[in-house]
Write an enzyme that holds these catalytic residues in place. Structure first.
Site, PDB file in Angstrom:
ATOM      1  N   ASP A   1      -4.456  -5.779  -2.141  1.00 59.27           N
ATOM      2  CA  ASP A   1      -3.474  -5.247  -1.192  1.00 59.27           C
ATOM      3  C   ASP A   1      -2.792  -6.362  -0.410  1.00 59.27           C
ATOM      4  O   ASP A   1      -3.442  -7.152   0.271  1.00 59.27           O
ATOM      5  CB  ASP A   1      -4.194  -4.290  -0.242  1.00 59.27           C
TER       6      ASP A   1
ATOM      7  N   SER B   1       0.833  -1.193   0.000  1.00 62.17           N
ATOM      8  CA  SER B   1       0.000   0.000   0.000  1.00 62.17           C
ATOM      9  C   SER B   1       0.876   1.255   0.000  1.00 62.17           C
ATOM     10  O   SER B   1       1.719   1.434  -0.870  1.00 62.17           O
ATOM     11  CB  SER B   1      -0.956  -0.045   1.186  1.00 62.17           C
TER      12      SER B   1
END
Length: 485
Positions: free
Chosen positions: A320, A178
């Protein structure tokens, strides 16, 4: 006029730069007696007799130009925790550093390595020397910087890496997910000459002003969720259109980006120049910022030998990686021989459980570890019993699996850089960040790194020396870097 202890502590907190911070830290150490502690070899926290003996022996061998003896002595124990000198407790007593004996020993080993690497064939057998350096590089290992998922707090990561880079302590191996992946990719896709401009708050702020709301969307639910094509435009603004291999050739840094499979029964991936050299970093970032429930999963793209973009694993989509592998220590160890980890950690659900060792009793960390392990075991046992009943509800089953993936991760390294506790809830930073706010977060990251700099410098000094030797000679060829290089 002598400053009071309270005034010194306030001055330390308000230091403008590291040099000023260091000067004040030394004053505090002299007043507290910690400087005297540094000067005295004795401590029950490490084998000071063994370290002193080895130091004197290395110095004697260097003085007598006994190169074969120097090789033999270094062979006896070239590792980072010789005599327990890597004990974290040795770096919490004084603000300005650890025992002078440890500093002297590490410096002597580094000087001896540089000396041996520079000898010609007439002074020492080239095969013996090459064999020693190959084994030393493999046995001693390497360091890596791992950056957690962070949302808008990626500017804290930017401050950490800026500080490490300016002091020439930035590891070659980087990982992130991220927001941490974005900062790592900025490092990996820009040369050293370009990084000064990249770290400029005005540059980062102008990009955010141009793409307001984008960074707030990474890892947190913002007031308005951007469309995937908008996120794509924002990533393109920050990151050049390079593959992992091309980025390594440009910067010499190895970025590793964690991504998780969108489908069940698939394994997570760590994308890098070794395992996926042709994958495009922008696509990896799109996947790494695809927070489940906010953005759709992403298919990766790679560049073929003709330079055309092609689907990579077209039957798979990714999200993610912080969900399943925020800090991929085991994978970095396998790929690059990494055995020492510096962690920049900003996850708000993790920070409250990672305390500063200087402010805790010795019993608290032990109790915390025991309680955490017990809770994990009970949660995993309960989840195993519930797997079959919950399989009838795919949404709840997926939520359980995600929760287990988060709970079962390790979120700390050998050296941990954390933001102040007042930033545990970063939601107030997500609306729109001004140049001043961005500058503040970068500064907070830098200041949080200052107390760790000596620990980073000392614990990575020998591996950095071996890296310089590897980069300037043919004495070392580490398997983990061969394909990337």
């Amino acid at each position: 006029m002598l400053m009071t202890k309270r005034k010194l502590e306030r001055a330390l907190a308000g230091a403008r730069d590291y040099d000023q911070w260091r000067e004040i830290a030394e004053q505090i150490d002299r007043r507290s007696g910690a400087m005297r502690w540094r000067e005295v070899d004795q401590s029950n926290q490490y084998d000071y007799l063994s370290i002193r003996s080895r130091l004197e022996r290395l110095r004697d061998l260097r003085t007598r130009d006994d190169y074969s003896g120097l090789l033999f002595t270094l062979n006896e124990g070239i590792h980072g925790n010789m005599g327990g000198m890597g004990n974290a407790a040795l770096y919490t007593r004084a603000l300005s550093g650890t025992k002078h004996l440890i500093e002297a020993y590490i410096g002597e080993v580094s000087d001896a390595l540089e000396l041996l690497a520079g000898l010609d064939d007439s002074q020492i057998d080239v095969e013996e020397k090459s064999d020693f350096f190959r084994r030393a590089d493999q046995c001693f290992g390497h360091s890596a910087l791992m950056m957690s998922g962070s949302g808008a707090l990626l500017y804290f990561h930017a401050g950490v890496v800026k500080c490490l880079w300016q002091h020439r302590l930035l590891p070659q191996v980087l990982s992130g997910s991220s927001g941490g992946a974005i900062v790592g990719s900025l490092l990996a896709t820009h040369s050293d000459e370009e990084l000064e401009g990249v770290f400029d708050p005005d540059y980062l702020a102008s990009a955010v002003e141009h793409t307001k709301g984008f960074l707030g969307a990474l890892g947190f639910r913002p007031p308005r969720v951007l469309k995937p094509e908008e996120v794509r435009a924002r990533i393109d603004h920050f990151i050049p259109d390079l593959t992992f291999q091309e980025s390594f050739e440009r910067s010499g840094r190895l970025i590793n980006i964690s991504i998780a499979p969108a489908e069940t029964h698939q394994t997570s991936r760590l994308l890098n120049a070794t395992s996926s050299p042709n994958v495009l970093i922008r696509e990896a970032l799109m996947a790494s910022t695809a927070v489940p429930g906010i953005y759709p999963s992403v298919m990766l793209l790679a560049r073929d030998k003709y330079g055309d973009k092609k689907p990579y694993l077209p039957s798979r989509k990714w999200v993610d990686g912080a969900v399943s592998d925020d800090l991929p220590a085991k994978r970095l160890a396998r790929l690059y021989g990494v055995n020492h980890f510096v962690v920049s950690q900003t996850n708000p659900h993790v920070i409250p459980f990672i305390g500063d060792a200087k402010r805790q009793s010795k019993a608290l960390p032990v109790l915390r570890v025991a309680a955490t392990r017990t809770a994990r075991e009970w949660l995993n046992a309960g989840a195993t019993l519930l797997q079959k009943p919950l399989s009838r509800s795919p949404a709840i089953h997926q939520l359980l699996n995600t929760t287990l993936a988060v709970v079962n991760q390790d979120y700390v390294g050998d050296i941990n850089v954390l933001p102040p506790f007042r930033f545990r809830n970063p939601m107030r930073l997500l609306d729109s960040l001004s140049v001043g706010e961005i500058d503040d977060l970068i500064g907070i990251g830098e200041r949080a790194t200052w107390p760790k700099l000596e620990m980073v410098r000392l614990q990575t000094q020998i591996s950095r020396t071996l890296r310089r030797i590897r980069d300037t000679s043919d004495l070392i060829e580490s398997p983990g870097y061969r394909r990337a290089g």
